[in-house]
Write an enzyme that holds these catalytic residues in place. Structure first.
Site, PDB file in Angstrom:
ATOM      1  N   ASP A   1       5.664  -6.972   0.493  1.00 34.71           N
ATOM      2  CA  ASP A   1       5.203  -5.700  -0.048  1.00 34.71           C
ATOM      3  C   ASP A   1       4.122  -5.222   0.918  1.00 34.71           C
ATOM      4  O   ASP A   1       3.004  -5.732   0.915  1.00 34.71           O
ATOM      5  CB  ASP A   1       4.630  -5.944  -1.454  1.00 34.71           C
TER       6      ASP A   1
ATOM      7  N   LYS B   1      -0.362   2.875   6.317  1.00 39.38           N
ATOM      8  CA  LYS B   1       0.938   3.192   5.693  1.00 39.38           C
ATOM      9  C   LYS B   1       1.116   4.706   5.520  1.00 39.38           C
ATOM     10  O   LYS B   1       2.232   5.220   5.583  1.00 39.38           O
ATOM     11  CB  LYS B   1       1.017   2.479   4.339  1.00 39.38           C
TER      12      LYS B   1
ATOM     13  N   GLU C   1      10.175   0.038  -3.590  1.00 37.81           N
ATOM     14  CA  GLU C   1       9.210  -0.753  -4.368  1.00 37.81           C
ATOM     15  C   GLU C   1       9.581  -0.837  -5.858  1.00 37.81           C
ATOM     16  O   GLU C   1       9.561  -1.934  -6.427  1.00 37.81           O
ATOM     17  CB  GLU C   1       7.796  -0.181  -4.187  1.00 37.81           C
TER      18      GLU C   1
ATOM     19  N   ASP D   1       3.387   3.059 -10.935  1.00 38.77           N
ATOM     20  CA  ASP D   1       2.733   2.283  -9.875  1.00 38.77           C
ATOM     21  C   ASP D   1       1.437   2.976  -9.442  1.00 38.77           C
ATOM     22  O   ASP D   1       1.465   4.011  -8.774  1.00 38.77           O
ATOM     23  CB  ASP D   1       3.724   2.156  -8.696  1.00 38.77           C
TER      24      ASP D   1
END
Ligand code: AMP
Length: 582
Positions: free
Chosen positions: A7, A69, A146, A168
């Site tokens: 992850d 990211k 994800e 999330d």
């Protein structure tokens, strides 16, 4: 060599692998279960990754990179000592550390990996992530979403088909996805969110509250003191975490500033109620995305089968309560929000790596292609009248064991043929025979008396062993069938299509076959009765029974496909009558 799941998060990353059948989070060299996604270059050219990089941020901000990211798939560059680094290269440094940690943990080289990305990542962002993996020396088996990984970790891959919401809330990003699970496929139906909302915003709110309080009590404004601010932010983050389980906490920062009378300390109690008041608008701001995701997926919250929480910030009680209020569903608490994405990726990695070494290779239609160790098509054995009796349903997860007791159809039968088939059709002739064997030496007995235990075992590599044992004598016979003898992908697809096309016709044929089997059994039973007890029976009863048997036999002599509707109805009546006489 064991494949890993990664992850690669905005704030933190996590790596896991499947050990002894379970996804295990790999503890990094620093002894932590997650690694901050931070890279730093020290003045003397050393590269730091993770906690050590994060800790020196305040002292070395210009040469510290966090949240890279966010830059994936863009032409962002970071120039350090005359070299220009792309987002892929920086991400690769994080991935390389995770790989090293995994190697240390496993005591062997690690190459194969599955890496997760947000569901909304476009092709460029996905490719950049894959490239980062390649630069880190990894063989990227697959990039998966994800929320899909979270669902895999939750174990939703082999439950009933359902709609699931994955909420999330991480350190710097928020996204909510609606996913559809079923048939070995997990498909993201919709996704919405806010790329600039996360735990950092909660830290900022609490930090500002502490700075204001400090100014009120000490008269010192530390808002522009970078070092003091950094300390306050760190303390705010720690206090926030504590408030997820405690009702109040004390923030204590000695020597925070220099006052006219010497050093000044900060000591401040914060309650959860206060924290909630400071951050309630942040929590509320997730509402729109939840509604939008539901809308885009075309479902109401009441249709959700489960709500999964992912990301460290979903540990905040007010967040959990908000999600429950919005969906009317209690979020699942069985998964760890910081670790489940890596765990799901590890499950997928293990399956993919296993598949290359011979596991069942399931490639479902549409959606995110998942490779699950499931049986792509049902197994059946042929029973009397050419009926295919299902023993293992399609989509059952491997390994699997199944057993069922069968019996003989004819009196004094001493052997049975076990015809093992794959297919979805109810009649044996329409399925594919993949193996046949005969169990001999069954003890002579009337029809329906012997007990024959037939068991199916399919191991994790997809190898099927079928055993048949006569429980009366203990005689046993078995065969082993490997993948290569089973149906090919295209045969499977054809079989599924055929099954859908012929469903009605097949059902009628099966019902007719079952009726005939019933009739034959009743006839045999009646003949037994006449033989054994004929002498004691009333004359009239005996005559009626004989006539009824003859009547049923008359229909049994006809070819079922040639029978007209009226004849079929009469046949059913004849069976009912015979049954009533026994
Ligand atoms: P992630 O990106 O999923 O690793 O989430 C990181 C964020 O979760 C950071 O902002 C953390 O401060 C936050 N976080 C981690 N644990 C907790 C906790 N127990 N309570 C509240 N926030 C937490």
């Amino acid at each position: 060599m064991s494949a890993i799941g990664i992850d690669l998060g905005t704030t933190n990353s996590c790596v896991a692998c499947v050990e002894g059948g379970n996804p295990e989070v790999i503890v990094n060299a620093e002894g932590e279960r997650t690694t901050p996604s931070v890279v730093a270059f020290t003045k003397d050219g050393e590269r730091l990754v993770g906690t050590v990089a994060q800790r020196q941020t305040a002292m070395n901000p210009a040469r510290t990179i966090s949240s890279v990211k966010r830059q994936m798939g863009t032409d962002w560059r970071k120039d350090i000592d005359g070299k220009s680094y792309s987002p892929q290269e920086i991400s690769a440094m994080i991935l390389r550390k995770l790989r090293r940690d995994a190697e240390r943990f496993q005591g062997q080289d690690v190459k194969d990996a599955v890496i997760t990305v947000p569901a909304y990542f476009n092709d460029m962002q996905r490719n950049a992530t894959k490239d980062a993996g390649t630069i880190a020396g990894l063989n990227v088996l697959r990039i998966i979403n994800e929320p899909t990984a979270a669902a895999l970790a939750y174990g939703l891959d082999h439950g009933d088909p359902q709609m699931v919401m994955v909420y999330d809330l991480g350190g710097g990003t928020f996204d909510v996805s609606i996913i559809e699970i079923g048939d070995g496929v997990i498909e993201v139906l919709s996704t919405a969110g806010n790329n600039h909302l996360g735990g950092d915003d909660f830290d900022e709110r609490l930090a500002k509250h502490l700075i204001d309080a400090f100014q009120r009590t000490s008269g010192i404004d530390i808002a522009h003191d970078a070092m003091a601010r950094e300390r306050i932010l760190e303390a705010a983050e720690a206090a926030k975490r504590e408030l997820s389980s405690a009702e109040s906490t004390v923030v204590s920062l000695p020597y925070l500033a220099q006052g006219p009378a010497g050093p000044v300390h900060l000591e401040q109690t914060v309650t959860r109620a206060e924290f909630d008041r400071l951050t309630h608008d942040l929590v509320d701001s997730t509402t729109d995305a939840v509604n939008q995701a539901l809308n885009d997926a075309g479902i109401a919250a009441s249709e959700l089968g489960a709500v999964l929480l992912v990301g460290g910030s979903t540990r905040i009680p007010a967040v959990q309560e908000h999600v429950q209020r919005l969906t009317g569903k209690r979020p699942s608490s069985s998964i760890n929000p910081d670790e489940c994405v890596a765990q799901g990726a590890a499950i997928q990695a293990a399956t993919l790596a296993g598949a290359r070494s011979g596991c069942t290779d399931l490639m479902p239609r549409g959606g995110e292609l998942l490779l699950l160790d499931v049986i792509p098509i049902s197994f059946a054995i042929e029973t009397v009248g050419g009926v295919a009796t299902r023993v293992i349903e399609r989509n059952t997860t491997l390994p699997v064991h199944y057993e069922q007791i069968f019996t003989t159809a004819a009196p004094f039968q001493t052997k049975v043929e076990i015809n093992v088939m794959q297919g979805e059709r109810p009649m044996a002739a329409d399925n594919k025979t993949i193996g046949k064997f005969t169990l001999k030496g069954i003890k002579r007995a009337p029809a329906g008396t012997p007990q024959i235990n037939v068991s199916f075992d399919i191991d994790a590599n997809g190898i099927l062993t079928v055993r048949a044992q006569d429980l009366g004598t203990g005689n046993e016979q078995s065969i082993t069938i490997t993948d290569s003898e089973r149906m090919t992908d295209s045969e499977i697809q054809d079989a599924i299509r055929d099954a859908e096309r012929y469903e009605e016709e097949d059902n009628a044929r099966r019902a007719s076959m079952e009726e005939r089997n019933d009739a034959e059994r009743l006839v045999a039973e009646a003949q037994e009765k006449l033989k054994a007890h004929g002498k004691e029976m009333e004359k009239d009863d005996k005559r009626r029974l004989k006539a009824s048997v003859a009547n049923v036999q008359r229909y049994l002599a006809k070819r079922p496909e040639k029978m007209k509707d009226a004849e079929r109805a009469n046949f059913s009546n004849a069976i009912t009558e015979l049954k009533s006489l026994l």
